[in-house]
Scaffold this motif. Sequence first.
Motif, mmCIF file in Angstrom:
data_model
loop_
_atom_site.group_PDB
_atom_site.id
_atom_site.type_symbol
_atom_site.label_atom_id
_atom_site.label_comp_id
_atom_site.label_asym_id
_atom_site.label_seq_id
_atom_site.Cartn_x
_atom_site.Cartn_y
_atom_site.Cartn_z
ATOM 1 N N ALA A 137 7.076 6.497 -4.804
ATOM 2 C CA ALA A 137 7.474 6.576 -3.396
ATOM 3 C C ALA A 137 8.974 6.438 -3.248
ATOM 4 O O ALA A 137 9.595 7.119 -2.444
ATOM 5 C CB ALA A 137 6.762 5.496 -2.592
ATOM 6 N N GLY A 138 9.564 5.562 -4.071
ATOM 7 C CA GLY A 138 11.009 5.380 -3.982
ATOM 8 C C GLY A 138 11.761 6.625 -4.385
ATOM 9 O O GLY A 138 12.747 7.002 -3.776
ATOM 10 N N THR A 139 11.237 7.313 -5.441
ATOM 11 C CA THR A 139 11.912 8.530 -5.909
ATOM 12 C C THR A 139 11.736 9.657 -4.909
ATOM 13 O O THR A 139 12.665 10.379 -4.581
ATOM 14 C CB THR A 139 11.345 8.952 -7.265
ATOM 15 N N THR A 140 10.512 9.812 -4.390
ATOM 16 C CA THR A 140 10.233 10.911 -3.478
ATOM 17 C C THR A 140 10.978 10.749 -2.169
ATOM 18 O O THR A 140 11.474 11.697 -1.586
ATOM 19 C CB THR A 140 8.722 10.981 -3.211
ATOM 20 N N GLY A 141 11.078 9.521 -1.711
ATOM 21 C CA GLY A 141 11.687 9.284 -0.417
ATOM 22 C C GLY A 141 13.193 9.146 -0.457
ATOM 23 O O GLY A 141 13.794 8.856 0.560
ATOM 24 N N SER A 142 13.823 9.290 -1.615
ATOM 25 C CA SER A 142 15.267 9.102 -1.717
ATOM 26 C C SER A 142 16.001 10.237 -1.022
ATOM 27 O O SER A 142 15.575 11.382 -1.045
ATOM 28 C CB SER A 142 15.697 9.020 -3.181
ATOM 29 N N ASN A 143 17.127 9.918 -0.407
ATOM 30 C CA ASN A 143 17.959 10.899 0.295
ATOM 31 C C ASN A 143 19.344 10.840 -0.321
ATOM 32 O O ASN A 143 19.966 9.783 -0.342
ATOM 33 C CB ASN A 143 18.008 10.562 1.784
ATOM 34 N N PRO A 144 19.863 11.968 -0.859
ATOM 35 C CA PRO A 144 21.175 11.939 -1.500
ATOM 36 C C PRO A 144 22.328 11.685 -0.540
ATOM 37 O O PRO A 144 23.416 11.331 -0.975
ATOM 38 C CB PRO A 144 21.283 13.334 -2.131
ATOM 39 N N ALA A 145 22.088 11.891 0.760
ATOM 40 C CA ALA A 145 23.145 11.656 1.758
ATOM 41 C C ALA A 145 22.528 11.038 2.993
ATOM 42 O O ALA A 145 22.440 11.666 4.051
ATOM 43 C CB ALA A 145 23.861 12.955 2.094
ATOM 44 N N PRO A 146 22.078 9.771 2.898
ATOM 45 C CA PRO A 146 21.405 9.136 4.035
ATOM 46 C C PRO A 146 22.372 8.799 5.153
ATOM 47 O O PRO A 146 23.586 8.862 4.989
ATOM 48 C CB PRO A 146 20.825 7.860 3.410
ATOM 49 N N GLY A 147 21.803 8.414 6.272
ATOM 50 C CA GLY A 147 22.638 8.028 7.399
ATOM 51 C C GLY A 147 22.804 9.147 8.401
ATOM 52 O O GLY A 147 22.218 10.229 8.274
ATOM 53 N N PRO A 148 23.614 8.921 9.432
ATOM 54 C CA PRO A 148 23.810 9.931 10.482
ATOM 55 C C PRO A 148 24.477 11.191 9.936
ATOM 56 O O PRO A 148 25.287 11.135 9.006
ATOM 57 C CB PRO A 148 24.721 9.221 11.492
ATOM 58 N N VAL A 149 24.120 12.324 10.507
ATOM 59 C CA VAL A 149 24.662 13.624 10.103
ATOM 60 C C VAL A 149 25.062 14.395 11.345
ATOM 61 O O VAL A 149 24.267 14.544 12.274
ATOM 62 C CB VAL A 149 23.622 14.446 9.298
ATOM 63 N N GLY A 150 26.301 14.884 11.378
ATOM 64 C CA GLY A 150 26.778 15.677 12.499
ATOM 65 C C GLY A 150 27.041 17.118 12.092
ATOM 66 O O GLY A 150 26.951 17.485 10.918
ATOM 67 N N ASP A 151 27.372 17.939 13.050
ATOM 68 C CA ASP A 151 27.658 19.354 12.790
ATOM 69 C C ASP A 151 28.820 19.510 11.815
ATOM 70 O O ASP A 151 28.824 20.424 10.988
ATOM 71 C CB ASP A 151 27.985 20.078 14.099
ATOM 72 N N THR A 152 29.822 18.633 11.923
ATOM 73 C CA THR A 152 30.977 18.724 11.022
ATOM 74 C C THR A 152 30.556 18.511 9.572
ATOM 75 O O THR A 152 31.050 19.201 8.669
ATOM 76 C CB THR A 152 32.044 17.687 11.420
ATOM 77 N N ASP A 153 29.641 17.580 9.329
ATOM 78 C CA ASP A 153 29.160 17.331 7.973
ATOM 79 C C ASP A 153 28.460 18.556 7.407
ATOM 80 O O ASP A 153 28.685 18.949 6.252
ATOM 81 C CB ASP A 153 28.180 16.150 7.966
ATOM 82 N N VAL A 154 27.606 19.171 8.219
ATOM 83 C CA VAL A 154 26.861 20.356 7.783
ATOM 84 C C VAL A 154 27.817 21.505 7.490
ATOM 85 O O VAL A 154 27.735 22.168 6.450
ATOM 86 C CB VAL A 154 25.820 20.760 8.847
ATOM 87 N N LYS A 155 28.750 21.754 8.408
ATOM 88 C CA LYS A 155 29.698 22.856 8.225
ATOM 89 C C LYS A 155 30.607 22.610 7.021
ATOM 90 O O LYS A 155 30.981 23.551 6.311
ATOM 91 C CB LYS A 155 30.535 23.039 9.497
#
Length: 237
Positions: free
Chosen positions: A60-78
């Motif tokens: 569960a820990g491996t499957t649920g891991s997020n390489p970039a957790p936390g808030p994400v905005g349009d600037t991050d995606v772009k």
Amino acid sequence: MTAHQRIAQPARRTARPGARRLALTGLAAAAALSLAACGGSTGGDHKNGADHGGKPSATAGTTGSNPAPGPVGDTDVKFAQAMIPHHQQALEMARLADGRAADPEIKKLVAAIKQAQDPEIQRMRSWLKAWGKPESADTMPGMDHGSGSMDHGSTGHGSGMSGMMSDKDMKELKAAKGRDFDRKFASMMIAHHKGAIDMAKDEQQHGRNAAAKKLADDVVRTQAAEVAEMNKLLARL
């Protein structure tokens, strides 16, 4: 009572204790075997219970891991969507150095670019996947998604990605060899790096995701140092 009966009766009495002993021995052996079986079963159950208790939590820990957790905005995606092709072109330029570059410092710089930027591409791809975003932004100008190439005009600076080389620039670099290649490579890579630094600074100022902002910090620091190094190289080439 006949003599025969008197003789036979003790024989029966002497046989009874022996039978009892045999029966008791058999019961003891059966009990020992039963205890051993119970003990083995208990140990096996405990072991299996430990295995089953550990595996689900690890999975569960491996499957649920997020390489970039936390808030994400349009600037991050772009930032990720733009920096991936930007890095890809830098790697394309670096690969052209094989068999063309002459200066040892240029070759050293090429190796550093390859070592740093390919892992960063993979990292940003993992972010976009975790965020549920496409790798390429359809609204980004100058992108040819069918062929994978990018045509940014004759100057290479007319697109939404600062510092990108045009097809003409790349053809000129590919045709150069020796010191001519070294000079062209350094000059083009300075412009390319400055574009990446501009993009990273925008992420530093307006981004929300901690992992993306950390990469932006790395880009500004490392590529600014490489720009300074290439300026010195150009002065002596």
